[in-house]
Design a protein around this motif. Structure first.
Motif, PDB file in Angstrom:
ATOM      1  N   ILE A 169       2.316  -8.868   9.742  1.00  0.00           N
ATOM      2  CA  ILE A 169       3.650  -8.281   9.727  1.00  0.00           C
ATOM      3  C   ILE A 169       3.605  -7.156   8.695  1.00  0.00           C
ATOM      4  O   ILE A 169       3.145  -7.359   7.575  1.00  0.00           O
ATOM      5  CB  ILE A 169       4.733  -9.289   9.306  1.00  0.00           C
ATOM      6  N   THR A 170       4.087  -5.979   9.060  1.00  0.00           N
ATOM      7  CA  THR A 170       4.135  -4.856   8.127  1.00  0.00           C
ATOM      8  C   THR A 170       5.534  -4.261   8.132  1.00  0.00           C
ATOM      9  O   THR A 170       6.114  -4.032   9.195  1.00  0.00           O
ATOM     10  CB  THR A 170       3.116  -3.767   8.504  1.00  0.00           C
ATOM     11  N   ARG A 206      -3.752   3.472  -0.065  1.00  0.00           N
ATOM     12  CA  ARG A 206      -4.270   2.893  -1.312  1.00  0.00           C
ATOM     13  C   ARG A 206      -3.507   1.601  -1.629  1.00  0.00           C
ATOM     14  O   ARG A 206      -2.283   1.575  -1.627  1.00  0.00           O
ATOM     15  CB  ARG A 206      -4.098   3.891  -2.454  1.00  0.00           C
ATOM     16  N   THR A 207      -4.238   0.521  -1.882  1.00  0.00           N
ATOM     17  CA  THR A 207      -3.608  -0.761  -2.193  1.00  0.00           C
ATOM     18  C   THR A 207      -3.055  -0.723  -3.615  1.00  0.00           C
ATOM     19  O   THR A 207      -3.781  -0.468  -4.570  1.00  0.00           O
ATOM     20  CB  THR A 207      -4.616  -1.916  -2.053  1.00  0.00           C
ATOM     21  N   ILE A 208      -1.767  -0.988  -3.728  1.00  0.00           N
ATOM     22  CA  ILE A 208      -1.067  -0.997  -5.014  1.00  0.00           C
ATOM     23  C   ILE A 208      -1.026  -2.418  -5.571  1.00  0.00           C
ATOM     24  O   ILE A 208      -1.095  -2.637  -6.768  1.00  0.00           O
ATOM     25  CB  ILE A 208       0.376  -0.471  -4.854  1.00  0.00           C
ATOM     26  N   VAL A 232       4.561  -2.830   3.088  1.00  0.00           N
ATOM     27  CA  VAL A 232       4.402  -4.208   2.632  1.00  0.00           C
ATOM     28  C   VAL A 232       3.876  -4.995   3.819  1.00  0.00           C
ATOM     29  O   VAL A 232       4.464  -4.955   4.900  1.00  0.00           O
ATOM     30  CB  VAL A 232       5.741  -4.805   2.152  1.00  0.00           C
ATOM     31  N   SER A 233       2.771  -5.696   3.639  1.00  0.00           N
ATOM     32  CA  SER A 233       2.197  -6.441   4.759  1.00  0.00           C
ATOM     33  C   SER A 233       1.911  -7.879   4.365  1.00  0.00           C
ATOM     34  O   SER A 233       1.613  -8.184   3.210  1.00  0.00           O
ATOM     35  CB  SER A 233       0.916  -5.771   5.259  1.00  0.00           C
ATOM     36  N   THR A 288       0.843  -1.190   0.000  1.00  0.00           N
ATOM     37  CA  THR A 288       0.000   0.000   0.000  1.00  0.00           C
ATOM     38  C   THR A 288       0.879   1.241   0.000  1.00  0.00           C
ATOM     39  O   THR A 288       2.004   1.209   0.521  1.00  0.00           O
ATOM     40  CB  THR A 288      -0.938   0.047   1.221  1.00  0.00           C
ATOM     41  N   ASP A 289       0.363   2.323  -0.600  1.00  0.00           N
ATOM     42  CA  ASP A 289       1.113   3.566  -0.517  1.00  0.00           C
ATOM     43  C   ASP A 289       0.837   4.204   0.843  1.00  0.00           C
ATOM     44  O   ASP A 289       0.028   3.711   1.626  1.00  0.00           O
ATOM     45  CB  ASP A 289       0.814   4.495  -1.698  1.00  0.00           C
TER      46      ASP A 289
END
Length: 86
Positions: free
Chosen positions: A78-79, A43-45, A69-70, A38-39
């Motif tokens: 985990i992120t 927003r999910t990329i 990144v998750s 996600t940015d």
């Protein structure tokens, strides 16, 4: 620098970080999980269901900036923050 975070039965790493061209994201999970990028605005990329272990490359299609990144599975999450400097 390599960044690695792990919790029981899950692992997520991103290297190099920060990067200017391509980074490798490696993951491992014993259960089905969702790998997402996600940015910074949320927003999910990118999003994909994964299981087991694997890797993917990122960078060429992303603009300069900070991304999250998750790896999520059930109540486990985990992120990692990655930074792209082009």
């Amino acid at each position: 620098d390599e960044c690695v975070k792990s919790i029981p039965k899950m692992k997520l790493s991103c290297a190099p970080n920060p990067f200017n061209a391509i980074a490798v994201i490696e993951y491992a999970t014993q259960k089905e999980a969702v790998l997402a990028i996600t940015d910074i605005s949320g927003r999910t990329i990118y999003s994909e269901e994964v299981s087991g272990s694997g890797e993917m490359t990122v960078g060429n299609n992303l603009a300069t900036g900070t991304y999250l990144v998750s790896l999520k599975s059930g109540n486990s999450n985990i992120t990692k923050k990655i930074v792209i400097m082009k």
